[in-house]
Design a protein around this motif. Structure first.
Motif, PDB file in Angstrom:
ATOM      1  N   ILE A   1      36.246  23.620  62.883  1.00 28.86           N
ATOM      2  CA  ILE A   1      37.211  24.014  61.861  1.00 28.86           C
ATOM      3  C   ILE A   1      38.613  23.770  62.408  1.00 28.86           C
ATOM      4  N   ALA A   2      39.434  23.051  61.654  1.00 31.23           N
ATOM      5  CA  ALA A   2      40.844  22.893  62.010  1.00 31.23           C
ATOM      6  C   ALA A   2      41.606  24.014  61.320  1.00 31.23           C
ATOM      7  N   GLU A   3      41.965  25.035  62.081  1.00 27.24           N
ATOM      8  CA  GLU A   3      42.628  26.194  61.504  1.00 27.24           C
ATOM      9  C   GLU A   3      44.053  25.841  61.093  1.00 27.24           C
ATOM     10  N   GLU A   4      44.365  26.147  59.843  1.00 26.09           N
ATOM     11  CA  GLU A   4      45.667  25.804  59.252  1.00 26.09           C
ATOM     12  C   GLU A   4      45.980  24.319  59.432  1.00 26.09           C
ATOM     13  N   GLY A   5      44.916  23.503  59.379  1.00 19.51           N
ATOM     14  CA  GLY A   5      45.087  22.056  59.419  1.00 19.51           C
ATOM     15  C   GLY A   5      45.337  21.466  60.788  1.00 19.51           C
TER      16      GLY A   5
ATOM     17  N   ILE B   1      35.892  11.394  64.307  1.00 18.24           N
ATOM     18  CA  ILE B   1      36.000  12.556  63.431  1.00 18.24           C
ATOM     19  C   ILE B   1      35.339  12.221  62.100  1.00 18.24           C
ATOM     20  N   GLY B   2      34.461  13.108  61.642  1.00 22.60           N
ATOM     21  CA  GLY B   2      33.827  12.952  60.335  1.00 22.60           C
ATOM     22  C   GLY B   2      34.395  13.968  59.355  1.00 22.60           C
TER      23      GLY B   2
ATOM     24  N   ALA C   1      43.817  15.820  76.667  1.00 23.81           N
ATOM     25  CA  ALA C   1      43.973  16.693  75.501  1.00 23.81           C
ATOM     26  C   ALA C   1      44.320  15.849  74.284  1.00 23.81           C
ATOM     27  N   ILE C   2      43.630  16.093  73.198  1.00 25.46           N
ATOM     28  CA  ILE C   2      43.845  15.362  71.955  1.00 25.46           C
ATOM     29  C   ILE C   2      44.283  16.355  70.888  1.00 25.46           C
ATOM     30  N   ARG C   3      45.440  16.099  70.309  1.00 25.57           N
ATOM     31  CA  ARG C   3      45.945  16.961  69.240  1.00 25.57           C
ATOM     32  C   ARG C   3      45.674  16.299  67.894  1.00 25.57           C
ATOM     33  N   MET C   4      45.193  17.080  66.970  1.00 22.68           N
ATOM     34  CA  MET C   4      44.866  16.555  65.646  1.00 22.68           C
ATOM     35  C   MET C   4      45.459  17.478  64.585  1.00 22.68           C
ATOM     36  N   ARG C   5      46.108  16.890  63.622  1.00 23.66           N
ATOM     37  CA  ARG C   5      46.606  17.667  62.489  1.00 23.66           C
ATOM     38  C   ARG C   5      46.321  16.883  61.211  1.00 23.66           C
ATOM     39  N   PHE C   6      46.022  17.613  60.165  1.00 22.14           N
ATOM     40  CA  PHE C   6      45.678  16.974  58.900  1.00 22.14           C
ATOM     41  C   PHE C   6      46.915  16.868  58.019  1.00 22.14           C
ATOM     42  N   GLN C   7      47.058  15.705  57.391  1.00 21.33           N
ATOM     43  CA  GLN C   7      48.183  15.437  56.508  1.00 21.33           C
ATOM     44  C   GLN C   7      47.685  15.170  55.099  1.00 21.33           C
TER      45      GLN C   7
ATOM     46  N   ILE D   1      52.191  18.339  55.880  1.00 22.35           N
ATOM     47  CA  ILE D   1      51.204  18.897  56.785  1.00 22.35           C
ATOM     48  C   ILE D   1      50.318  19.884  56.031  1.00 22.35           C
ATOM     49  N   VAL D   2      49.013  19.743  56.175  1.00 21.21           N
ATOM     50  CA  VAL D   2      48.076  20.661  55.531  1.00 21.21           C
ATOM     51  C   VAL D   2      48.119  22.001  56.261  1.00 21.21           C
ATOM     52  N   GLU D   3      48.149  23.091  55.516  1.00 21.92           N
ATOM     53  CA  GLU D   3      48.225  24.419  56.115  1.00 21.92           C
ATOM     54  C   GLU D   3      47.031  25.289  55.754  1.00 21.92           C
ATOM     55  N   GLU D   4      45.922  24.662  55.420  1.00 19.30           N
ATOM     56  CA  GLU D   4      44.698  25.409  55.154  1.00 19.30           C
ATOM     57  C   GLU D   4      43.619  24.968  56.138  1.00 19.30           C
TER      58      GLU D   4
END
Length: 257
Positions: free
Chosen positions: A184-188, A205-206, A226-232, A242-245
């Protein structure tokens, strides 16, 4: 999750070279099937850059052969660790060896095509001169006619058949080495820390297609530590946000370098 869309983050140069070549081949075939000569030319230019090297991009052929060697070595190790499956793994190793031989045989024909074809080289030179539609060469007027009469796209695709089959097979193998992990990506946002005592070359990533249909995709940064991932989120006529859910996703770290 139902239909997964896969996103790749390369951790090594050879995997990056492979992914770039794979994407170029896929775009080339898509443009050919959908009768789009400009998209086809752009994909062909990208493949030329991948295979011949340019602007800091190393030629993909040595990287591809090194990747095949790495896969074969990993398979040999798996065969030793899992003797019950050694026969099947040995057959996979034999297929990798055949791929190496095929690449060495077919690559001269492909490179000769790329070096000699006047249309492709004219397009490359026009782009270098910032003439991105090749107006000075009258490409907007003649390209549709060339496309229908000279059959450049089919001739090039024929020369690439064996390479495409090998790249497709390798791509499938990279997705079969390890199982998916549910996350789970918390808050994206998420941070992935690969195990320090193991070597990995690729993060996959699937994401459920329902999120992609809403314009949501991941963005990556980082390195092997370290790999940082954020959803857009992308929407028409709006800037990306930026997704915040919380976003559920799957991931795998491929032990091929």
């Amino acid at each position: 999750m139902s239909s997964l869309v896969r996103f790749y983050f390369s951790l090594t140069p050879r995997l990056q070279a492979f992914i770039t070549l794979r994407d170029g081949l896929q775009c080339l075939e898509h443009a050919r099937k959908h009768n789009n000569p400009y998209s086809w030319l752009q994909a062909a230019t990208d493949i030329q850059t991948s295979l011949l090297g340019d602007h800091g991009r190393k030629p993909a052929t040595p990287e591809l052969l090194a990747l095949l060697k790495s896969i074969r070595e990993h398979l040999h190790k798996l065969a030793q660790e899992h003797p019950d499956f050694s026969e099947q793994i040995t057959k996979a190793c034999e297929a990798i060896t055949e791929h190496e031989q095929t690449i060495r045989q077919c690559m001269p024909t492909i490179l000769s095509f790329l070096n000699q074809d006047g249309i492709l080289n004219a397009w490359v030179n026009a782009n270098k001169k910032q003439d991105f539609l090749a107006h000075k060469l009258n490409f907007p007027q003649v390209l549709p006619i060339f496309w229908q009469s000279l059959n450049l796209q089919d001739a090039f695709s024929e020369s690439l058949q064996e390479l495409c089959a090998i790249v497709t097979h390798i791509d499938a193998m990279l997705n079969d080495f390890v199982p998916w992990s549910d996350k789970i990506a918390e808050e994206g946002r998420a941070q992935i820390t690969p195990p320090r005592n193991e070597q990995h070359g690729l993060l996959i990533i699937g994401l459920d297609s329902k999120w992609v249909e809403q314009g949501i995709t991941p963005e990556f940064s980082g390195n092997r530590l370290a790999i940082r991932m954020r959803f857009q989120a992308w929407k028409a006529a709006e800037p990306q946000t930026i997704v915040e859910e919380d976003i559920p996703y799957r991931m795998m770290l491929v032990p091929i370098i």
